[in-house]
Scaffold this active site. Structure first.
Site, mmCIF file in Angstrom:
data_model
loop_
_atom_site.group_PDB
_atom_site.id
_atom_site.type_symbol
_atom_site.label_atom_id
_atom_site.label_comp_id
_atom_site.label_asym_id
_atom_site.label_seq_id
_atom_site.Cartn_x
_atom_site.Cartn_y
_atom_site.Cartn_z
ATOM 1 N N CYS A 50 36.828 35.850 37.537
ATOM 2 C CA CYS A 50 37.238 34.956 38.635
ATOM 3 C C CYS A 50 37.820 35.765 39.777
ATOM 4 C CB CYS A 50 38.263 33.942 38.123
ATOM 5 S SG CYS A 50 38.880 32.857 39.420
ATOM 6 N N CYS A 92 40.838 34.326 41.611
ATOM 7 C CA CYS A 92 42.091 34.386 40.850
ATOM 8 C C CYS A 92 42.698 35.775 40.901
ATOM 9 C CB CYS A 92 41.868 34.071 39.369
ATOM 10 S SG CYS A 92 40.981 32.572 39.044
ATOM 11 N N ASP A 93 41.864 36.794 40.758
ATOM 12 C CA ASP A 93 42.376 38.112 40.406
ATOM 13 C C ASP A 93 42.192 39.169 41.486
ATOM 14 O OD1 ASP A 93 42.861 36.831 38.041
ATOM 15 O OD2 ASP A 93 41.049 37.561 37.077
#
Lengths: 306, 108
Positions: free
Chosen positions: A134, A137-138
Site C-alpha cells: 500500500c 499508507c507507507d
C-alpha cells in the site's frame, strides 16, 4: 440470528454499496456484510481520477464514504463480520460469519479481491519492515530513500508516481518489456525523472535482517542475476479474488473468479456476483458500480418471481 | 466505553512500556485510508477488553521516534506489548475476529 432478510450482500466495496443502494431503494430488507469498513480496495487509492462526475479526481476514502452515505440513506443495513461460508441449496440461503449466521432468499457476492503476493523468500518475513502492498499508507516512511515497485499495471504505476513525492529514486521492476498500465499513467511515469525501469526482470528474493536491504533480481531473457539495494519494495502484481470459501459451492474460473452471465447470475438461482470478484471484470470502480446495479436488479426480479 | 488514549514519543515509555496490563498501540497517520478503516475496530476492542488490555493510538507523522524504534514502516501497524516488550506485530487491515485471537493470546 436476526430477522430474515430478502437479500444479503457480501462485501462493501463499490459493487456491494451500489447493489445495496439499488436494493434499499426497492425497499428490499437488505443486509450488507463487510469485514472491515465500507470502501474495499479504493480506500487505498490516493486519488480516483477515472470515475465520472469528479473532474478533479476524488480520494478513494472520500468516494467510499460518499457511496456508503448514499446507500444507508435509503435504509441499507451494514454489519461488520467476516464471512466463512455460504449455503445456497434451496430457497433459503445461509451466510456463515464470524458473528453468527444470517439468512436471506437471495445473495449478491461482491467480496472483491486482494493484492497478490510475489511468493518469494523474504516477502512474508519483511512485511511491514520494508515490504508493502500500500503505497499511500507507507510511502512517507521512505523519504529520500531508494525504493522499488514490482509490477507493470495501473496500480504499480500509480504507486510509483505517488512514491516519487518521498523517495529519491523509484525503480519499477517488470517481468515483461512493456507495461499493461493505461497510456496516461505510462506517459506520466516516463516523464518523471525519479522513475527508472528494469524490464524483463523478476524478483527472486527480498533480503535483509530486520528490514529490507536488497532485492535479488533475475533477467528472464538472459537469466543473469543482479542485486539491487533498496530500503523498501512495493508489490503491485495483480489481484486475487476473495473466493476461498466458495470452492465447490459456485462455479469458478481457473483463477478463482466467480463465473456469471451478463445478468450477474452465477447459475445458482438467487445467487449473484458483482465487481472484481467475478470473472471478466475490468476491475474499475465504474464497472463495479455497474455490476452492483445489474446484480441488484436481477435479484429484485428473482425475489418477485418466487 | 474506554477509547484508545493518545500516545506520543514522550509518553510512550510511561504509558506503554510500564503498563501493568498488555497494551496495544495503533500506529496510524491521517493520510492512510486503511488506518481510518481499522480505527473503529480498535475502538470497539478497547471497550470489550476494558480492564484487561490497554489501548493507545500513535500518530507516526508527529511521533517518528517511536515508529523508528520499533521498526514500523507500514501502517496501520498494531503492536501488542506485554511486560514492556513487543509481543505481536500485526500489519495491515485485519478483521475484528482475527485481532481478538491475538488479544486473547496475550491474556494467557
Amino acid at each position: 440470528m436476526g430477522d430474515p432478510y430478502e437479500l444479503i450482500i457480501i462485501g462493501g466495496g463499490p459493487a456491494g454499496l451500489s447493489a445495496g443502494m439499488y436494493a434499499a431503494r426497492s425497499r428490499l430488507p437488505t443486509l450488507l456484510i463487510e469485514r472491515a469498513m465500507p470502501g474495499g480496495q479504493i480506500v487505498n487509492a490516493e486519488l480516483v481520477e477515472n470515475y465520472p462526475g469528479f473532474p478533479e479526481g476524488i480520494s478513494g476514502a472520500e468516494l467510499a464514504s460518499l457511496m456508503e452515505r448514499q446507500a444507508t440513506k435509503y435504509g441499507l443495513e451494514i454489519s461488520v463480520a467476516e464471512v466463512d461460508g455460504i449455503e445456497v441449496a434451496g430457497e433459503q440461503k445461509t451466510v456463515r460469519t464470524s458473528e453468527g449466521q444470517y439468512h436471506a432468499k437471495a445473495l449478491i457476492i461482491a467480496g472483491g479481491s486482494e493484492h497478490s503476493k510475489l511468493g518469494v523468500p523474504g516477502e512474508e518475513e519483511l512485511r511491514g519492515r520494508g515490504v508493502s502492498y500500500c503505497a499511500t499508507c507507507d510511502g512517507a516512511f521512505f523519504r529520500d530513500q531508494v525504493i522499488a515497485v514490482v509490477g507493470g499495471g495501473n496500480i504499480a504505476l500509480s504507486d510509483a508516481l505517488f512514491l516519487t513525492r518521498f523517495a529519491s529514486k523509484v525503480v519499477v521492476i517488470h517481468r515483461r518489456d512493456q507495461l499493461r498500465a493505461t497510456r496516461i499513467l505510462q506517459e506520466r511515469a516516463f516523464a518523471q525523472p525519479k522513475i527508472e525501469f528494469l524490464w524483463d526482470t523478476v524478483v527472486k528474493s527480498i533480503e535483509g535482517n530486520s528490514e529490507v536491504r536488497q532485492l535479488r533480481l533475475m533477467n528472464v531473457k538472459t537469466e543473469a542475476e543482479a542485486l539491487l539495494e533498496v530500503s523498501g519494495v512495493f508489490i503491485a502484481v495483480g489481484l486475487r479474488p476473495n473466493t476461498g470459501y466458495l470452492e465447490g459451492v459456485l462455479a469458478l474460473s481457473p483463477e478463482g473468479f466467480i463465473l456469471v452471465n451478463e445478468q450477474m447470475e452465477t447459475g445458482v438461482p438467487g445467487v449473484y456476483a458483482a465487481g472484481d470478484i467475478r470473472a471478466g471484470s475490468p476491475r474499475q470502480v465504474s464497472s463495479a458500480v455497474g455490476d452492483g446495479a445489474t446484480a441488484a436488479i436481477s435479484a429484485e426480479r428473482y425475489l418477485s418471481s418466487i | 466505553m474506554a477509547a484508545p488514549q493518545h500516545v506520543d514519543d514522550n509518553s510512550f515509555n510511561e504509558v506503554v512500556i510500564e503498563a501493568k496490563m498488555p497494551f496495544l498501540v495503533d500506529f496510524w497517520a491521517p493520510w492512510c485510508g486503511p488506518c481510518r478503516a481499522i480505527a473503529p475496530i480498535v475502538e470497539e476492542l478497547a471497550g470489550e477488553y476494558e480492564g484487561q488490555i490497554g489501548f493507545g493510538k500513535l500518530n507516526v507523522d508527529e511521533n517518528p521516534k517511536s515508529a523508528t524504534e520499533y521498526g514500523v514502516r507500514s501502517i496501520p501497524t498494531l503492536l501488542l506489548f506485554k511486560d514492556g516488550k513487543p509481543m505481536t506485530q500485526i500489519v495491515g487491515l485485519r478483521s475484528k475476529a482475527e485481532l481478538k485471537k491475538h488479544l486473547d493470546a496475550s491474556l494467557t
